[in-house]
Design an enzyme around this catalytic site. Structure first.
Site, PDB file in Angstrom:
ATOM      1  N   GLU A 282       0.883  -1.179   0.000  1.00 43.82           N
ATOM      2  CA  GLU A 282       0.000   0.000   0.000  1.00 43.82           C
ATOM      3  C   GLU A 282       0.918   1.225   0.000  1.00 43.82           C
ATOM      4  O   GLU A 282       1.427   1.635   1.038  1.00 43.82           O
ATOM      5  CB  GLU A 282      -0.909  -0.005   1.234  1.00 43.82           C
ATOM      6  CG  GLU A 282      -1.886  -1.165   1.296  1.00 43.82           C
ATOM      7  CD  GLU A 282      -3.028  -1.052   0.296  1.00 43.82           C
ATOM      8  OE1 GLU A 282      -3.120  -0.016  -0.403  1.00 43.82           O
ATOM      9  OE2 GLU A 282      -3.823  -1.998   0.210  1.00 43.82           O
ATOM     10  N   CYS A 316      -3.053   8.730   2.568  1.00 43.73           N
ATOM     11  CA  CYS A 316      -2.673   8.238   1.242  1.00 43.73           C
ATOM     12  C   CYS A 316      -3.780   8.536   0.234  1.00 43.73           C
ATOM     13  O   CYS A 316      -3.523   8.572  -0.970  1.00 43.73           O
ATOM     14  CB  CYS A 316      -2.357   6.751   1.286  1.00 43.73           C
ATOM     15  SG  CYS A 316      -3.602   5.755   2.086  1.00 43.73           S
TER      16      CYS A 316
END
Length: 532
Positions: A282, A316
């Site tokens: 990720e 993010c």
């Protein structure tokens, strides 16, 4: 445009441990007055390696000093994790689900104070800190149900008297390397699915958020101990780069889940692949919102506002690129600037605060460098673009949320193609949806994206093969703030990993195809005849 804002809370004071910090730590069974805290747990607490300092990004005070793992302690902890896996894999999956239900209850009971710890140590505002802990609670709920539904498949065989089963079994020890910006939830995503699948877990948190990991581990450990389960089912190993490298290199860790930068993720992915391990990556997000002329401005403007400023631009999924149709750009930007100008900034533990600090002093430098590059390129800085100069904010890492309109939209240019982990929003104008989609897809990252429109034709194009190439493709929803029910993750340099809901659990098991013959003959597949 100058920022006119409300400063929330008083941030000045001595750098010794404050009452606000002491109260939070004490509520979580973390000794506020201890000279050092152990940062390794494998059924017992230890730690005699390097000292990590937890520094409050709001006040600059040192919250705690944590002893990380020595190489020997790391080796011992990995061994105990493997032993814990051998035990947990024999526990029926619904019983593992019951463990998760109890962990869910224990986390929920401490949700608000855990959220306050997230705000204290990481810097996100109070409601976001509590929301992050709630995310761990929610994924526990999800995994409890999943523990009775992690099913394989029955496949029809071409051979008479045969059947084929696809069977999932635990994979072993899962290494979970988490980042500072979600110091609780990301471990929750991995831990919950992994335990439901029957695995032990080794958590290596960010070295700048060790207190969050210690608090969560203490809660989980009590539940495991009460149920006679080895504590090393949830091993904690704090440390720096060397600890992360050792976990990534260990053949006793068949699956590594890494959350962090693209640069480090590339190293992690290669290292794990070199030993034929599996990885869940990720990585960076450089997320765009596209606003069409028919968008509901009353919904789109607040969504972009939260997407760009929430967690001080350190998610993010933060909105970093804003593509506005030329026809509505002036009106949209005017409304957005007005919101920016009234934001309340200050202590994230104060209820009215909407903007807390960046996590580190280094992040402030990255923000300043990015703004300077925009200025030098001739970009129009509509608002923000500097650090706050209020005395009440002087000890923290506070920067002004920034809206910039670069002179051109060139997805290959660093200002568009690079993720800057700070509240900087770059704006570009387009005339046709196809152009905006091309810009959306032209950057290396592919995490989250958002289209604002009422036209079903635009929706169809956006979510179809000619649309966004990101892992999250939203319509009339911002780029930030995903739910746990769907798989979370991105494509391209974001890493292709998937965590949380959907089919993400299938990565935490090893799959076997089992052909079973219950007949009195043994024919070969594809009609092959090998008889003498």
């Amino acid at each position: 445009m100058l920022l006119r804002h409300t400063v929330c809370g008083t941030l000045q004071g001595a750098r010794s441990l404050s009452t606000r910090a002491s109260a939070i730590l004490s509520s979580l069974d973390i000794p506020a007055g201890a000279a050092e805290l152990p940062g390794v747990y494998d059924g017992q607490w230890s730690g005699s390696g390097d000292v990590l300092e937890s520094v409050c990004p709001t006040t600059g005070e040192v919250l705690a000093r944590v002893r990380s793992a020595t190489p020997h302690e790391l080796h011992e902890a990995l061994g105990k994790s493997k032993e814990a896996y051998l035990h947990l894999r024999t526990v029926p999956a619904p019983k593992r689900g019951e463990l998760l239900r109890q962990i869910r209850e224990a986390l929920s009971a401490k949700r608000d104070v855990l959220g306050a710890l997230v705000s204290l140590e990481m810097g996100k505002i109070k409601t976001e800190g509590i929301g992050e802990v709630q995310e761990f609670v929610d994924i526990c709920d999800y995994a409890v149900g999943l523990s009775r539904m992690m099913n394989g498949r029955v496949v029809a065989s071409e051979r008479p008297g045969h059947t084929i089963l696809e069977v999932p079994n635990p994979i072993g020890v899962v290494g979970v390397l988490t980042a500072f910006n979600f110091p609780v939830a990301v471990y929750g995503w991995n831990f919950s699915l992994s335990v439901a699948a029957g695995n032990a877990n080794v958590w290596k948190p960010s070295p700048s958020t060790p207190l969050c990991s210690i608090a969560i581990t203490k809660i989980i450990a009590r539940v495991l101990e009460k149920n006679g389960i080895p504590g090393a089912v949830s091993t904690l190993i704090t440390g720096g780069k060397d600890v992360g490298e050792a976990i990534v290199a260990s053949r006793d860790v068949p699956l590594v889940s890494f959350t962090g930068s693209e640069a480090v993720g590339r190293v992690v992915g290669k290292a794990v692949q070199s030993r034929f391990g599996q990885s869940i990556l990720e990585l960076g997000g450089n997320n765009a919102s596209i606003i069409m002329p028919d968008a509901d401005m009353s919904l789109a403007v607040p969504a972009v506002f939260f997407g760009a400023i929430g967690t001080a631009g350190q998610r993010c999924t933060s909105t970093r690129r804003l593509y506005l149709h030329r026809a509505i750009a002036p009106k949209f930007l005017d409304a957005l600037e007005k919101l920016y100008a009234t934001i309340s900034v200050g202590d994230p533990l104060v209820d009215d605060t909407l903007l807390g600090p960046l996590h580190t002093r280094a992040a402030v430098g990255i923000y300043s460098d990015a703004v300077e590059r925009l200025r030098q390129s001739g970009a129009d800085i509509l608002i923000g673009g500097r650090k706050y100069d209020h005395a009440a904010l002087s000890q923290g890492n506070f920067v002004q949320p920034t809206i910039a309109v670069p002179k051109t939209v060139d997805p290959a240019d660093k200002m568009w193609s690079t993720e800057t982990f700070a509240p900087i929003l770059n704006v570009g104008l387009f005339d046709e949806l196809e152009q905006a989609i091309e810009w959306n897809n032209a950057v290396p990252q592919g995490l989250s994206s958002s289209l604002w429109t009422k036209d079903i034709r635009n929706v169809g194009k956006w979510i179809g093969p000619e649309g966004s190439d990101a892992g999250i493709v939203n319509v009339n929803v911002g780029t930030s703030g995903a739910e746990i029910g769907a798989a979370f993750g991105g494509n391209k340099s974001t890493g292709w990993g998937r965590e949380s809901g959907g089919d993400a659990w299938k990565q935490y098991v090893r799959w076997s195809a089992c052909t079973i013959n219950f007949s009195d003959a043994a024919p070969l597949a594809q009609g092959v005849n090998f008889s003498t």
